[in-house]
Scaffold this motif. Structure first.
Motif, short mmCIF file in Angstrom:
data_model
loop_
_atom_site.label_atom_id
_atom_site.label_comp_id
_atom_site.label_asym_id
_atom_site.label_seq_id
_atom_site.Cartn_x
_atom_site.Cartn_y
_atom_site.Cartn_z
N PRO A 1 5.26 17.53 -13.48
CA PRO A 1 6.09 17.80 -12.31
C PRO A 1 6.01 19.28 -11.93
CG PRO A 1 7.23 16.35 -13.82
CD PRO A 1 6.00 16.80 -14.52
N THR A 2 6.02 19.53 -10.62
CA THR A 2 5.60 20.83 -10.11
C THR A 2 6.56 21.38 -9.07
OG1 THR A 2 3.30 20.23 -10.51
CG2 THR A 2 3.68 21.99 -8.94
N GLU B 1 0.11 8.21 -10.38
CA GLU B 1 -0.33 7.98 -11.75
C GLU B 1 0.85 7.61 -12.64
OE1 GLU B 1 -3.98 10.77 -12.81
OE2 GLU B 1 -2.39 11.90 -11.79
N ASP B 2 1.99 8.19 -12.38
CA ASP B 2 3.20 7.89 -13.14
C ASP B 2 3.51 6.40 -13.07
OD1 ASP B 2 5.75 7.72 -14.27
OD2 ASP B 2 6.55 9.44 -13.18
N ASP C 1 0.87 -1.18 0.00
CA ASP C 1 0.00 0.00 0.00
C ASP C 1 0.91 1.23 0.00
OD1 ASP C 1 -1.75 2.07 0.54
OD2 ASP C 1 -2.77 1.05 2.18
N ILE C 2 0.88 2.00 -1.09
CA ILE C 2 1.77 3.14 -1.29
C ILE C 2 0.95 4.42 -1.30
CG2 ILE C 2 3.54 4.16 -2.78
CD1 ILE C 2 3.78 1.31 -4.08
N ARG C 3 1.26 5.35 -0.38
CA ARG C 3 0.51 6.59 -0.27
C ARG C 3 1.25 7.79 -0.85
NH1 ARG C 3 -3.77 5.66 3.36
NH2 ARG C 3 -4.16 3.41 3.24
N ARG C 4 2.58 7.72 -0.92
CA ARG C 4 3.42 8.77 -1.52
C ARG C 4 4.55 8.10 -2.29
NH1 ARG C 4 0.89 13.87 -0.10
NH2 ARG C 4 0.09 13.62 2.02
N ILE C 5 5.03 8.77 -3.32
CA ILE C 5 6.18 8.27 -4.06
C ILE C 5 7.41 9.02 -3.58
CG2 ILE C 5 7.20 7.88 -6.32
CD1 ILE C 5 4.62 6.30 -5.82
N ALA C 6 8.28 8.32 -2.88
CA ALA C 6 9.45 8.95 -2.25
C ALA C 6 10.50 9.32 -3.28
CB ALA C 6 10.05 7.99 -1.23
N TYR C 7 11.43 10.18 -2.86
CA TYR C 7 12.62 10.43 -3.67
C TYR C 7 13.45 9.14 -3.73
CZ TYR C 7 11.64 15.44 -3.39
OH TYR C 7 11.06 16.68 -3.51
N ALA C 8 14.11 8.93 -4.85
CA ALA C 8 14.85 7.69 -5.04
C ALA C 8 16.02 7.56 -4.09
CB ALA C 8 15.33 7.59 -6.49
N ASP C 9 16.67 8.69 -3.71
CA ASP C 9 17.83 8.58 -2.84
C ASP C 9 17.42 8.22 -1.41
OD1 ASP C 9 16.63 11.06 -2.49
OD2 ASP C 9 18.44 12.24 -2.85
N GLY D 1 0.84 11.33 -4.95
CA GLY D 1 1.92 11.87 -5.77
C GLY D 1 3.28 11.73 -5.14
N GLY D 2 4.26 12.37 -5.77
CA GLY D 2 5.62 12.30 -5.27
C GLY D 2 6.63 12.59 -6.36
N ALA D 3 7.79 11.97 -6.25
CA ALA D 3 8.96 12.31 -7.06
C ALA D 3 9.07 11.43 -8.30
CB ALA D 3 10.22 12.15 -6.21
N PRO D 4 9.35 12.01 -9.47
CA PRO D 4 9.54 11.21 -10.68
C PRO D 4 10.67 10.18 -10.54
CG PRO D 4 9.30 13.53 -11.25
CD PRO D 4 9.42 13.46 -9.75
#
Length: 297
Positions: A239-240, A214-215, A114-122, A150-153
């Motif tokens: 991206p914003t 969505e990404d 269950d994923i609520r935000r997309i974290a930064y990859a680092d 949402g979150g980081a590409p």
């Protein structure tokens, strides 16, 4: 204390300088300034002001990332602290386990994340890897993005990387207005957990699913790597950057656009359309049934 005219003027300046489609900014500015001159914002303040300006912005330009937002936590107005909202989002991710709400083992050896935000990859890599490690031996996997806002590409690309065999898959590109450059996103070469490239994957979606969520859904669907189950998503593909115009008011300005390498376009304004359309609250049961049927369980 800045006036509404000053607040809205600063927000429009940020939009004019950064919005990914510069040809739209004249129309946006003219429409909001007409309303400002007519006194439509005179008696408003706080969240109510932000909500109405956002409504009017999106009437001219139906970009769901284009918003004026009220935040309770005071924001720094020092230009030296400007980071397009990265530090605030990092703090949120740290408080929310890098966006991962839960990992479960369902009947039939089906994993669920269950994923609520997309974290930064680092910063998010170890948490994402830990979640994927826990489902590494499942027979099928369900990614629940129904409440992902949402979150980081870069994080979206990392999540997607687990579902391909190597680093040779060109996932998508992002065009940046400020530089005129296009950044390519490929699957990641080195991951902190085993890849999940050879088993069924289902992605749950809802009208809440947005932006980075969505990404992930769109990319996996476009590359034929997942079956989407649920409802059409909200439809925000740009991206914003986030800019403080007062201590409590932010303007969010889409500064780039995503281009999928398979479709040549994105989900902006239309959302990601599921392969199996069911009410969002029934999506988990439907996906689990489909997974078990595919596994012959």
């Amino acid at each position: 204390m800045p006036t509404n005219e000053q607040i809205i003027g600063q927000a429009l300046d940020r939009i004019d300088a950064g919005y990914v489609f510069p040809e739209m900014t004249i129309e946006i500015g003219a429409a909001i300034r007409r309303r400002l001159a007519a006194g439509q914002y005179d008696e408003l303040a706080g969240p109510v002001l932000c909500q109405l300006v956002t409504k009017h912005l999106q009437e001219v330009c139906p970009d769901k990332h284009l918003r004026m937002l009220w935040v309770d936590e005071p924001q720094s107005l020092d230009p030296a602290d400007a980071d397009d909202g990265r530090n605030a989002f990092l703090a949120l991710l740290r408080a929310e386990n890098q966006g991962i709400r839960r990992v479960e083992h369902l009947d039939g050896n089906v994993g669920l994340i269950d994923i609520r935000r997309i974290a930064y990859a680092d910063e998010g890599a170890s948490a994402i890897g830990a979640a994927m490690q826990l489902v590494a031996h499942s027979s099928a996997l369900i990614l629940d993005l129904r409440a992902c806002r949402g979150g980081a590409p870069e994080g979206a690309a990392m999540w997607c990387s687990y579902f391909f065999p190597d680093d040779q898959v060109h996932l998508n590109d992002i065009y940046e207005r400020s530089t005129g450059a296009t950044r390519q996103f490929w699957t990641t070469a080195h991951l902190p957990a085993p890849r999940y490239a050879d088993r069924p994957v289902y992605v749950l979606t809802s009208p809440i699913t947005f932006s980075g969520g969505e990404d992930v859904a769109y990319t996996l669907q476009a590359h034929g790597r997942a079956v989407l189950v649920g409802e059409t998503t909200r439809g925000g593909a740009h991206p914003t950057a986030r800019h403080a115009v007062t201590e409590h008011i932010l303007v969010t300005v889409p500064t780039a656009r995503t281009i999928n390498t398979v479709t040549g376009t994105n989900w902006e304004g239309v959302g990601v359309i599921p392969d199996l359309s069911v009410p969002a609250d029934q999506a988990l049961d439907a996906a689990l049934k489909a997974a078990l049927g595919r596994l012959g369980a």
